[in-house]
Design an enzyme around this catalytic site. Structure first.
Site, PDB file in Angstrom:
ATOM      1  N   ARG A  26      10.533  13.528  23.727  1.00 41.99           N
ATOM      2  CA  ARG A  26      11.018  14.917  23.652  1.00 41.99           C
ATOM      3  C   ARG A  26      10.840  15.617  22.300  1.00 41.99           C
ATOM      4  O   ARG A  26      11.068  16.815  22.212  1.00 41.99           O
ATOM      5  CB  ARG A  26      12.494  15.015  24.060  1.00 41.99           C
ATOM      6  N   ASP A  34       0.596  13.734  31.668  1.00 39.13           N
ATOM      7  CA  ASP A  34       1.736  13.332  32.477  1.00 39.13           C
ATOM      8  C   ASP A  34       2.781  14.433  32.631  1.00 39.13           C
ATOM      9  O   ASP A  34       3.160  15.106  31.677  1.00 39.13           O
ATOM     10  CB  ASP A  34       2.427  12.106  31.902  1.00 39.13           C
ATOM     11  N   HIS A  36      -1.303  11.163  36.023  1.00 37.44           N
ATOM     12  CA  HIS A  36      -0.116  11.443  36.832  1.00 37.44           C
ATOM     13  C   HIS A  36      -0.653  11.943  38.168  1.00 37.44           C
ATOM     14  O   HIS A  36      -1.085  13.093  38.287  1.00 37.44           O
ATOM     15  CB  HIS A  36       0.738  12.505  36.126  1.00 37.44           C
ATOM     16  N   ASP A  66       8.714   5.321  32.008  1.00 33.78           N
ATOM     17  CA  ASP A  66       8.797   6.766  32.276  1.00 33.78           C
ATOM     18  C   ASP A  66      10.174   7.293  31.862  1.00 33.78           C
ATOM     19  O   ASP A  66      10.737   8.187  32.498  1.00 33.78           O
ATOM     20  CB  ASP A  66       8.507   7.091  33.741  1.00 33.78           C
ATOM     21  N   HIS A 109      17.129  13.922  29.698  1.00 31.79           N
ATOM     22  CA  HIS A 109      17.429  15.319  29.976  1.00 31.79           C
ATOM     23  C   HIS A 109      18.870  15.606  29.597  1.00 31.79           C
ATOM     24  O   HIS A 109      19.734  14.766  29.764  1.00 31.79           O
ATOM     25  CB  HIS A 109      17.224  15.656  31.452  1.00 31.79           C
TER      26      HIS A 109
END
Lengths: 177, 315, 430
Positions: free
Chosen positions: C62, C152, C179, C305, C309
């Site tokens: 991120r 991705d 992806h 993965d 969030h």
């Protein structure tokens, strides 16, 4: 548990109430009997049959469910709504006799008066009960009483009728103090 | 039962109980009585994040007839369509002291989120969520069917119902399949293959692509609305072709059994899924569905709100 | 200054043999050493399994852009906690890692955190738009030495773009990590398309949308004789295509995530977006096929993965919520639960699929060398006999979107060593 009224006691009480209703109202012409479900409705039917036999004419009979008017809904598990059936003539100007099995706090009858008020304006409203066990919480009295049963508040009174329970009897459960 | 989120929340007894209650309530509202004191002092919020005047009005009328206080927290222009989170909305409702929230939302599952997240303590009633469910609509449909074809039975055993149209996007269809099946009816879904979801084989319903062959077999024909936006999404070539194969017109009406009824949850696209003459025919109970909606929603509010909170038994 | 020395005592190697390991400085100095190093810190790992440091080929850190959800530093801590000594930073940051500047920034942030290696993955196309190739060569030649390229989050959908990318990376033996998601078949998709999506009224993400792209890409890879890595395979059909491609000699590798080895689309019935992930949770049949494929080597590696969030992007309606779930801190436990405890995979197999093979695919310098004398001391220690309860409120990650909150999982990672430095000691991140 003790038997307060036997089948013959109940039968005699209902016959007496029928006579009293006729006497007070000077006949069956202007009367509407409204039983409060479930057992009050069966009592109303029985009283109507007795009156018909005595008078030789049909008397108007119906039932009045008061569930939606109760003030204690939140304090009890959900109640199913029972049918309401008002004779086609309506109640306007008539002498309505409410009929219930056990007369206790008076709240059921208060709700019944409210329910009646939504339907129309009778000339008078009277009350007939099979058993009056006392402990009124509202200024309401019965006009016709099958039997006065002094009880303690912790006791419960069970009315059994053949139409539902297969037997006619009134039982008192629990200890009196 | 605290919430009504999906027909799956209902047992057969619950469902019949709501229909029976609605039956008694409809008798009361047929007479002079317009208002009952049952929910006096209770607050019901209509939270409509998606336009639906008819459902909102129906719930509002139901709540008012039971003497509840109704607050409309409505549609577009309100904070929920401006990105306020469901959480903030729920906390607002809690602060307002809502005993129940009737929620219409464009996102499938939004009512369940509201109920599960415990941001508020009141009941949640799903008034249509995305393409998921619309349980009060299914209950009023079942009520209407029972009234016309029930022959006094409590359930709908043996009654055959065709649900015709855009099943893929229909919350009405999902709730109806579940409820009609629960009540013992047999459901046939009739739609072009593009408008049936992948996985529909697992539903308790028969599938058909041929409306004409189904019409003579059923007691109820329930037409679903075709949304305008489906036109451009390759689900069928054009409105004319859809109408030709899946529209209910007078020729098709003639194929139906004499006793069979026609239903539509509204709003209708006259001339597309249903011809005007059919919608207005004697066989159509569409207007009656709307009237029944109030009684059924009163029954839902009664069942969810009138009794003691579950668990607090008293003598 | 004398070098730090550790002796890991009483543990077993992936092959099951009981060995002590002596770490001196940044390297493994001896295996089966007699514990007579007077100045070494002795760590009793009796009953534990010693694995080569885990390498994740698929991590969302991120940073830059969404430091409220995760940073390189917080992800490094989460990695150390989970037994990882290397992460691969996916390119879908803001700005996108489609040039040397961004990948070097991420690389340096990793170095600065110092808890593990952070290997940036470069975007295949500029801005992940799927149109023009990004500065692949410049990223490969940068300090970050990028070898893995991926859009991705987005599929490199245009077949011509994919072909050119596959060809271009041959120059330095790179790999395209795809992806696989056919975009037209997944417009607005929310979850696996099937019985559950039909019931829930959530728009379906069909398995075919993944399988069609995998099929196309293995054929393209064969045609241009390049190297393809398939990110997060989720379907039984995808497994079949990869199995076919490998049998044909096509240079393809594939990964599976821990969550796809355990969870199914049934969980969407809660409408809790904690279970919303892309590609979506599939069916039990797919889960079984993925486990078998990982066991037989059709799927080469486990990759997390890891997708942090913020709370507000998960505490909402399903269709409004972000895709993705945390993975780093639970990965090894989930693999033990689904693969080791079920008898499908040995610890040796785990070492291969979570360390050796991912390092080889990424061409990661000095990672994945296994537990051999002279190798860099990248080591993870797991006690497979212990269990723990996942608590989203005490994770190392800056976000708390783990789908495993409240799960009791087997296997506690107790120690992690990165270049001979203890980054996790008795379960505490250094």
């Amino acid at each position: 548990m003790s038997v307060a009224l036997s089948a013959p006691d109940i039968s005699r009480a209902l016959i007496r109430i029928s006579h009293e209703i006729l006497e007070r109202n000077q006949g069956a012409e202007n009367i509407i009997l409204l039983g409060i479900p479930t057992r009050g409705a069966h009592l109303a039917t029985r009283i109507s049959q007795t009156i018909s036999t005595i008078e030789g004419r049909d008397v108007a009979v119906g039932m009045l469910d008061i569930t939606m008017h109760r003030d204690d809904l939140r304090m009890r598990p959900l109640r199913a709504i029972m049918p309401t059936s008002i004779p086609s003539s309506g109640i306007e100007g008539r002498d309505v006799v409410l009929i219930d099995d056990v007369f206790f706090s008076g709240r059921t009858i208060r709700a019944a008066l409210d329910a009646l008020g939504e339907i129309g304006r009778p000339r008078s409203v009277q009350l007939a009960v099979l058993v009056d066990r006392g402990h009124r919480e509202l200024p309401i009295r019965a006009d016709y009483v099958g039997k006065n049963l002094p009880t303690s508040p912790t006791q419960s009174v069970r009315v059994h009728l053949t139409e539902i329970d297969g037997i006619d009897e009134v039982l008192i459960e629990g200890e009196s103090n | 039962m605290r919430h009504l989120l999906s027909i799956n929340d209902l047992s057969l007894t619950d469902a019949i109980g709501i229909l029976d209650t609605a039956t008694e309530l409809s008798r009361i509202s047929d007479g002079q009585v317009k208002k009952l004191p049952t929910l006096r002092g209770r607050t019901i919020v209509n939270l409509f994040a998606e336009d639906s005047t008819r459902t909102r009005i129906s719930f509002e009328a139901a709540a008012k007839r039971l003497s509840a206080d109704v607050i409309n927290f409505s549609a577009k222009g309100s904070s929920i369509s401006k990105g306020e989170s469901l959480k903030d909305t729920a906390m607002t409702l809690q602060a307002m002291g809502a005993d129940a929230v009737v929620i219409r939302h464009g996102a499938s599952g939004a009512p369940q989120r509201l109920a599960d997240l415990e941001w508020m303590t009141g009941s949640v009633i799903n008034a249509g969520d995305g393409t998921h469910e619309h349980p009060s609509q299914a209950l009023l449909d079942a009520f209407t069917i029972r009234k016309h074809l029930g022959k006094g039975a409590a359930d709908l055993a043996g009654i055959k119902v065709a649900i015709v149209g855009d099943v893929l996007h229909s919350r009405v269809a999902r709730s109806n399949v579940l409820l009609l099946n629960l009540l013992g009816a047999h459901v046939t879904l009739v739609a072009p293959p593009t408008l049936l979801p992948v996985g529909v084989e697992s539903w308790p319903a028969t599938i058909s692509y041929d409306l004409d062959s189904v019409l003579s077999q059923v007691d109820v024909v329930m037409m679903l609305r075709v949304q305008q936006e489906r036109m451009s999404d390759l689900f069928f070539p054009n409105a004319r072709e859809y109408s030709r194969y899946f529209g209910l017109n007078l020729q098709r009406l003639a194929l139906m059994q004499p006793h069979a009824i026609i239903m539509h949850p509204g709003p209708m696209n006259r001339g597309l899924e249903i011809a005007a003459e059919v919608a207005d025919s004697a066989r159509s109970v569409i207007v009656e569905q709307v009237a029944n909606g109030v009684s059924v929603r009163m029954a839902i509010l009664y069942v969810l709100l009138a009794g003691a909170p579950s668990g607090s038994e008293s003598n | 200054m004398s070098e730090t020395k550790f002796v890991l005592k009483g543990g077993s190697l992936p092959d099951g043999s009981m060995r002590n390991i002596l770490i001196v400085g940044d390297s493994i100095s001896a295996i089966d050493a007699t514990v007579n190093e007077a100045d070494a810190t002795i760590i009793d790992v009796t009953g534990s399994v010693i694995l080569p440091g885990l390498v994740d080929l698929h991590t969302h850190l991120r940073e830059p852009g969404r430091e409220d959800a995760e940073t390189v530093e917080s992800a490094s801590r989460a990695g150390a906690k989970g037994g990882f000594t290397a992460l691969s930073a996916m390119a879908n940051t803001s700005p996108v890692a489609d040039n040397a500047g961004v990948v070097e920034q991420v690389y340096r942030l990793g170095q600065a955190a110092g808890l593990l290696d952070v290997f940036p993955i470069g975007a295949v196309t500029q801005g992940l738009k799927g149109e023009a190739l990004s500065e692949i060569g410049a990223m490969a030649d940068s300090v970050a030495r990028v070898r893995v390229f991926s859009d991705d989050g987005m599929c490199v959908f245009d077949p011509l773009v994919m072909r050119r990318a596959l060809e271009y990376i041959k120059k330095f033996d790179g790999v395209i990590a795809q992806h696989a998601q056919e975009p037209r078949l997944t417009v607005g998709s929310q979850m696996n398309e099937g019985e559950i999506s039909a019931r829930l009224g959530l728009r379906g993400w069909p398995a075919i949308a993944e399988e069609a792209i995998i099929a196309r890409d293995v054929l393209l890879t064969d045609h241009v004789q390049s190297r393809l890595h398939v990110c997060h395979v989720t379907t039984a059909g995808g497994v079949e295509i990869i199995r076919w491609a490998k049998a044909r000699g096509i240079n393809v590798t594939a990964e599976v995530t821990p969550h796809h080895l355990l969870l199914t689309d049934e969980l969407a019935s809660t409408y809790d977006p904690i279970f919303k992930v892309n590609p979506p949770l599939r069916t039990e049949k797919d889960v079984q096929a993925l486990r078998e494929a990982l066991a037989d080597g059709t799927i080469d590696i486990v990759a997390t993965d890891h997708a942090p969030h913020t709370m507000e992007s998960k505490e909402c309606e399903w269709q409004e919520a972000s895709f993705g779930m945390l993975g780093l801190e639970t990965a090894l436990s989930i693999v033990q639960k689904t693969m080791v405890d079920t008898g499908l995979l040995t610890w040796q197999g785990v070492a291969t699929r979570m360390s050796t093979a991912p390092a080889a695919i990424g061409a990661y310098f000095d990672q994945g060398q296994g537990l051999v004398v002279g190798a860099r001391a990248h080591i993870s220690v797991i006690d497979p006999s212990k269990t723990w309860i996942v608590d989203r409120d005490i994770v190392q990650s800056r976000s708390r979107n783990t789908p495993f909150h409240g799960y009791e999982l087997p296997g506690v990672v107790t120690h992690t060593f990165f270049k001979g430095k203890a980054t996790l000691i008795d379960g505490v991140v250094a």
